[in-house]
Write a protein that holds these residues in place. Structure first.
Motif, PDB file in Angstrom:
ATOM      1  N   UNK A   2       0.749  -1.185   0.075  1.00 46.64           N
ATOM      2  CA  UNK A   2      -0.068  -0.222   0.137  1.00 46.64           C
ATOM      3  C   UNK A   2       0.821   1.415   0.108  1.00 46.64           C
ATOM      4  N   UNK A   3       0.570   2.176  -0.903  1.00 43.99           N
ATOM      5  CA  UNK A   3       1.424   3.433  -1.080  1.00 43.99           C
ATOM      6  C   UNK A   3       0.845   4.318   0.086  1.00 43.99           C
ATOM      7  N   UNK A   4       1.892   5.108   0.623  1.00 45.98           N
ATOM      8  CA  UNK A   4       1.624   5.974   1.410  1.00 45.98           C
ATOM      9  C   UNK A   4       1.082   7.540   0.793  1.00 45.98           C
ATOM     10  N   UNK A   5       1.426   7.500  -0.314  1.00 50.06           N
ATOM     11  CA  UNK A   5       0.893   8.670  -1.088  1.00 50.06           C
ATOM     12  C   UNK A   5       0.401   8.439  -2.580  1.00 50.06           C
ATOM     13  N   UNK A   6      -0.671   9.025  -3.165  1.00 49.03           N
ATOM     14  CA  UNK A   6      -1.158   8.661  -4.322  1.00 49.03           C
ATOM     15  C   UNK A   6      -1.798   9.931  -5.061  1.00 49.03           C
ATOM     16  N   UNK A   7      -1.941   9.936  -6.369  1.00 50.77           N
ATOM     17  CA  UNK A   7      -2.582  10.922  -6.886  1.00 50.77           C
ATOM     18  C   UNK A   7      -4.039  10.695  -7.014  1.00 50.77           C
ATOM     19  N   UNK A   8      -4.860  11.300  -6.692  1.00 53.16           N
ATOM     20  CA  UNK A   8      -6.549  10.960  -6.703  1.00 53.16           C
ATOM     21  C   UNK A   8      -7.364  12.046  -7.501  1.00 53.16           C
ATOM     22  N   UNK A   9      -7.275  11.901  -8.750  1.00 53.27           N
ATOM     23  CA  UNK A   9      -8.176  12.726  -9.576  1.00 53.27           C
ATOM     24  C   UNK A   9      -8.074  14.291  -9.162  1.00 53.27           C
ATOM     25  N   UNK A 153      12.063   6.788  11.347  1.00 49.36           N
ATOM     26  CA  UNK A 153      11.133   5.949  10.415  1.00 49.36           C
ATOM     27  C   UNK A 153      11.849   6.118   8.965  1.00 49.36           C
ATOM     28  N   UNK A 154      11.977   4.952   8.468  1.00 48.82           N
ATOM     29  CA  UNK A 154      12.570   4.909   7.111  1.00 48.82           C
ATOM     30  C   UNK A 154      11.691   3.835   6.295  1.00 48.82           C
ATOM     31  N   UNK A 155      10.630   3.563   6.410  1.00 51.15           N
ATOM     32  CA  UNK A 155       9.750   2.536   5.901  1.00 51.15           C
ATOM     33  C   UNK A 155       8.696   2.986   4.915  1.00 51.15           C
ATOM     34  N   UNK A 156       7.739   2.530   4.584  1.00 46.95           N
ATOM     35  CA  UNK A 156       6.638   2.658   3.665  1.00 46.95           C
ATOM     36  C   UNK A 156       6.184   4.154   3.710  1.00 46.95           C
ATOM     37  N   UNK A 159       8.794   6.928   2.753  1.00 51.36           N
ATOM     38  CA  UNK A 159       8.962   7.018   1.153  1.00 51.36           C
ATOM     39  C   UNK A 159       7.559   6.744   0.608  1.00 51.36           C
ATOM     40  N   UNK A 160       7.102   6.136  -0.529  1.00 45.60           N
ATOM     41  CA  UNK A 160       5.986   5.913  -0.819  1.00 45.60           C
ATOM     42  C   UNK A 160       5.594   4.540  -0.689  1.00 45.60           C
ATOM     43  N   UNK A 161       6.496   3.810  -0.408  1.00 45.03           N
ATOM     44  CA  UNK A 161       6.315   2.175  -0.513  1.00 45.03           C
ATOM     45  C   UNK A 161       7.671   1.468  -0.051  1.00 45.03           C
ATOM     46  N   UNK A 162       7.713   0.577   0.810  1.00 46.48           N
ATOM     47  CA  UNK A 162       8.835  -0.378   0.893  1.00 46.48           C
ATOM     48  C   UNK A 162       9.713   0.218   2.065  1.00 46.48           C
ATOM     49  N   UNK A 163      10.440   1.379   1.597  1.00 44.63           N
ATOM     50  CA  UNK A 163      11.447   1.992   2.725  1.00 44.63           C
ATOM     51  C   UNK A 163      12.865   1.608   2.209  1.00 44.63           C
ATOM     52  N   UNK A 164      13.809   2.599   2.660  1.00 42.11           N
ATOM     53  CA  UNK A 164      15.152   2.562   2.824  1.00 42.11           C
ATOM     54  C   UNK A 164      15.794   1.628   3.855  1.00 42.11           C
TER      55      UNK A 164
END
Length: 504
Positions: A2-9, A153-156, A159-164
């Protein structure tokens, strides 16, 4: 994931990190002011995440400032400047805003396409960095299970998914190589306690939470095999700006003799900064320290020092790992080349371990430093550079540019127009030729020959003969790598040879 940031119309939808772990709340941001507030108040946080959010913000501004098909570029540029300065320490934000703005002359849709490309590539980037960092930790610490300490915090969520850094922990945990993660709470806003612990629970990775001031003692007590953190800005020398408290962990790790590894995307590397002295450290509001849960915890008149970040000098960093390279700050050039070289077994034939320098050439800083070492080795003794096909070309070009000398290319037969000067040399099976355009090497010139690898010495010996046949002189032979067991240096005994790294 699941992405933490998305584009929504026409809007930016993001998970509100201020509400976690109590509430899973999303925000739908439709104005630039709302986006800037979300970044400034840490509803969106983490260098890669705010970078992507910034790019989407430029796309949002381009849409908002398009009326009747006419785009007001001046208004978009003004909004972009406001976005880029919302968090001054993380370089990703400026990088992403500038990348999105590059498409502005092509219209709002082009800007959005660029921002969405960054969004779509974010997870791939961090998975690649995580795999590289996990392999490095296996080399440094041995096969797991590992006891890993991480900070902030360096996870999803960051970032927007997964993490460093947390993505690296996920990578190791997936193969059963994590015994335990020790998580610092990360004062004053508790990103470790609220966010990292939440992600570890979500993934079922064993962990313990400790107050920040206990982290160094955990390292000193032998409870930690390695420290893995992210970064908000990395200089070309390898100094690292990260969440306040990182520097202390690096000092403790060096004292204990355990690896301190930084995992971050290439967009976090600021090629404009040599060292950490030029990094602006953001200082946040005093009530983040003086208050807790809405209640004052310190006397009214107490002043506050509340930097959001600190800078860890490169000599405390074991390695910086990105999606495309491993930088060993403070290490010598040979170590850095070794860290980037990929060994391919049984190539091109069975029993051969091929030294693939592709990742070395992909690292612009390492190419620059290797060329600088070649230049220093023969400085003042050459006035031309002869680069050999094909991987001698890029290094030879950098050496020639650095020295301010002409560059001549030596190619295989049939590649150069007009008349050529040519020499033949033997291979294990058959022979080959090197050619230069006639007159390219000036009689009396002092020539530095540049190639990638010295193996048996046949190619470099042929290049030296080509120089001498033109009436020029060989000042030296420079390579990235020397395979010493093959005896090439003996064949070249008449010439001075420089190799940045030697492999037995």
């Amino acid at each position: 994931m699941e992405r933490s940031i998305t584009w929504d119309d026409g809007a930016i939808r993001t998970l509100d990190q201020r509400a976690l772990p109590d509430e899973h709340r999303t925000l739908r941001l439709t104005t630039i002011d709302e986006l800037i507030e979300a970044i400034a108040t840490l509803a969106i946080r983490g260098a890669p995440a705010i970078g992507v959010a910034g790019a989407l913000g430029v796309a949002l501004a381009a849409r908002l400032h398009t009326v009747d098909g006419r785009l007001d570029e001046t208004a978009v540029l003004a909004d972009a400047k406001r976005i880029a300065t919302a968090r001054p320490t993380a370089v990703n934000l400026t990088w992403a805003v500038e990348r999105a703005l590059f498409r502005l002359p092509q219209g709002a849709d082009a800007v959005l396409d660029e921002a969405l490309a960054m969004l779509d590539g974010d997870e791939r980037t961090h998975r690649a960095a995580s795999r590289r960092a996990a392999d490095l930790l296996r080399q440094q610490c041995g096969k797991g299970p590992l006891r890993i300490l991480t900070h902030c915090n360096t996870g999803r969520l960051a970032t927007t998914a997964w993490g460093t850094a947390l993505g690296t922990i996920r990578e190791l945990a997936a193969s059963g190589e994590v015994q335990e993660v020790i998580v610092g709470e990360t004062r004053p806003l508790l990103q470790g306690a609220r966010l990292t612990a939440w992600e570890l629970v979500e993934d079922g990775i064993p962990h313990r939470l400790c107050v920040d001031s206990a982290s160094a003692w955990a390292i000193a007590s032998g409870l930690v095999d390695c420290v893995v953190v992210g970064a908000d800005r990395i200089t070309t020398r390898g100094d690292v700006a990260n969440k306040i408290g990182t520097y202390a962990l690096a000092v403790a790790a060096q004292r204990a003799g355990i690896p301190f590894v930084v995992v971050a995307p290439e967009s976090t590397v600021d090629e404009r900064l040599l060292d950490g002295s030029g990094i602006m450290i953001e200082e946040r509001a005093s009530d983040e320290v003086t208050h807790h849960g809405g209640r004052r915890m310190a006397p009214e008149a107490t002043p506050v020092f509340n930097p959001a970040f600190d800078v860890t000098p490169s000599d405390l960093v074991t390695a910086v790992v990105t999606e495309s390279r491993i930088l060993v700050p403070g290490g010598d050039l040979a170590d850095r080349i070794a860290a980037c070289t990929r060994v391919v077994p049984d190539f091109p034939t069975a029993g051969v371990s091929f030294q693939d320098l592709g990742p070395v050439y992909a690292d612009a800083t390492l190419v620059r430093d290797t060329a600088a070492a070649m230049h220093r080795a023969f400085q003042g003794r050459f006035d031309s550079v002869l680069a050999l096909e094909a991987r001698g070309f890029p290094l030879g070009a950098v050496v020639a540019q650095r020295a301010g000398t002409p560059l001549v290319l030596a190619r295989k037969p049939g590649k150069l127009p007009g008349t050529v000067d040519s020499v033949q040399y033997g291979l294990e099976y058959g022979s080959d030729r090197l050619e230069t355009q006639s007159g390219a090497l000036t009689p009396g010139a002092h020539v530095l020959v540049v190639d990638d690898v010295l193996a048996t010495g046949g190619t470099l010996e042929a290049a030296a003969r080509l120089v001498e046949r033109s009436g020029a002189r060989v000042s030296g032979l420079a390579t990235v790598l020397e395979l010493t067991a093959l005896g090439g240096r003996e064949k070249l005994a008449a010439h001075e040879v420089f190799a940045a790294r030697h492999v037995t």
